[in-house]
Enzyme design. Structure first.
Site, mmCIF file in Angstrom:
data_model
loop_
_atom_site.group_PDB
_atom_site.id
_atom_site.type_symbol
_atom_site.label_atom_id
_atom_site.label_comp_id
_atom_site.label_asym_id
_atom_site.label_seq_id
_atom_site.Cartn_x
_atom_site.Cartn_y
_atom_site.Cartn_z
ATOM 1 C CG ASP A 20 73.582 -25.609 -20.865
ATOM 2 O OD1 ASP A 20 73.146 -26.588 -21.342
ATOM 3 O OD2 ASP A 20 74.568 -25.342 -20.552
ATOM 4 C CG HIS A 37 65.839 -32.227 -24.300
ATOM 5 N ND1 HIS A 37 66.685 -31.281 -23.919
ATOM 6 C CD2 HIS A 37 66.481 -32.883 -25.231
ATOM 7 C CE1 HIS A 37 67.980 -31.415 -24.561
ATOM 8 N NE2 HIS A 37 67.910 -32.506 -25.322
ATOM 9 C CG LEU A 131 54.632 -14.212 -20.257
ATOM 10 C CD1 LEU A 131 55.564 -13.223 -19.903
ATOM 11 C CD2 LEU A 131 54.990 -15.401 -19.617
ATOM 12 N NE ARG A 187 79.500 -22.559 -23.434
ATOM 13 C CZ ARG A 187 80.255 -23.653 -22.633
ATOM 14 N NH1 ARG A 187 81.111 -23.177 -21.996
ATOM 15 N NH2 ARG A 187 79.653 -24.652 -22.737
#
Ligand code: FPP
Length: 237
Positions: A20, A37, A131, A187
């Site tokens: 975020d 982004h 991974l 959150r």
């Protein structure tokens, strides 16, 4: 999913990240949101390398939520373009680094060309052993639980935890051990609701494009100091 719970703090197998703060990072610089982004994608690449260096076998990144379809078309289109470019340009890098990439989410909502590009990345990276990178796109935790329930109902299966684990989008991955969220928000935002039931939560004030490997390692160090009880009594008792 569904591997046994491990009370050892050292057992860090699966990190999930809510990346975020891209929009705020761009705004601070008077740039369009998509520049945040773009920068965020480079940070995601660095975190993939960091996981490999620390021998953490599973990393899940929240790249686009079911709710992100509410954003302006210009931002959605920029994100979809970025996903397509990333899947095309980074496939070779992922193969070379032994990274197996899987996309989860309601991918039928994406343009067919992008769906094919994602499938192609999954196919070419399928042999990766270092991974397991899961990229959640058009994903939400509620969507995942509902689609798992619908699949079980249509097969006439049992509504047990084990059977849910088998039908969730993350069926190949162990439960989330550490959930990191950047961007100074505390959150979960409908991410990994089932899978993160016993995850340790780590919130960073940093915006995702500013998040560095050292921050990632701090989160891992913080996790190492936590006592995980999974509902049992602690070591002190
Ligand atoms: C949330 O920040 C971030 C997103 C909705 C997009 C995340 C995408 C990337 C980091 C790039 C692609 C990554 C991969 C792995 C393909 P926000 O836009 O909500 O930020 P804000 O809260 O500051 O507005």
């Amino acid at each position: 999913m569904g591997t046994p719970l491990d009370s050892s703090a050292a057992a860090l197998r699966h990190i999930a990240v809510i990346m975020d703060g891209n929009g705020r990072w761009a705004k601070q610089r008077h740039l369009p949101r998509y520049e945040g982004h773009r920068r965020g994608l480079q940070v995601a690449r660095a975190m993939v390398r960091a996981c490999a260096e620390r021998h953490i076998p599973y990393l899940t990144l929240f790249a686009f939520s079911s709710e992100n379809w509410r954003r302006p078309a210009v931002e959605i289109n920029a994100l979809l373009t970025l996903f397509g470019e990333a899947a095309t340009l980074l496939s070779e890098e992922m193969v070379n680094n032994g990274v197996r990439v899987v996309f989860i989410g309601e991918r039928t909502r994406f343009p067919v060309k992008l769906q094919r590009t994602m499938t192609n990345m999954e196919t070419v990276t399928a042999g990766g052993k270092t991974l397991n990178l899961t990229i959640a796109v058009s994903y939400s935790g509620r969507w995942d639980i509902v689609q798992a329930a619908a699949a079980i109902a249509s097969n006439g299966g049992d509504f047990t935890e084990d059977n849910f684990n088998l039908h969730l989008a993350t069926t190949d991955a162990p439960p989330v051990d550490l959930l990191i969220r950047t961007g100074n928000e505390q959150r979960i935002s409908n991410f990994m609701l089932w899978q993160a039931a016993y995850a340790e939560l780590y919130f960073s004030e940093k915006l995702w494009p500013d998040f560095e490997k050292t921050d990632f390692y701090s989160a891992i160090d913080d996790f190492s100091g936590r006592e995980r009880r999974f509902g049992d009594v602690g070591k002190a008792c």
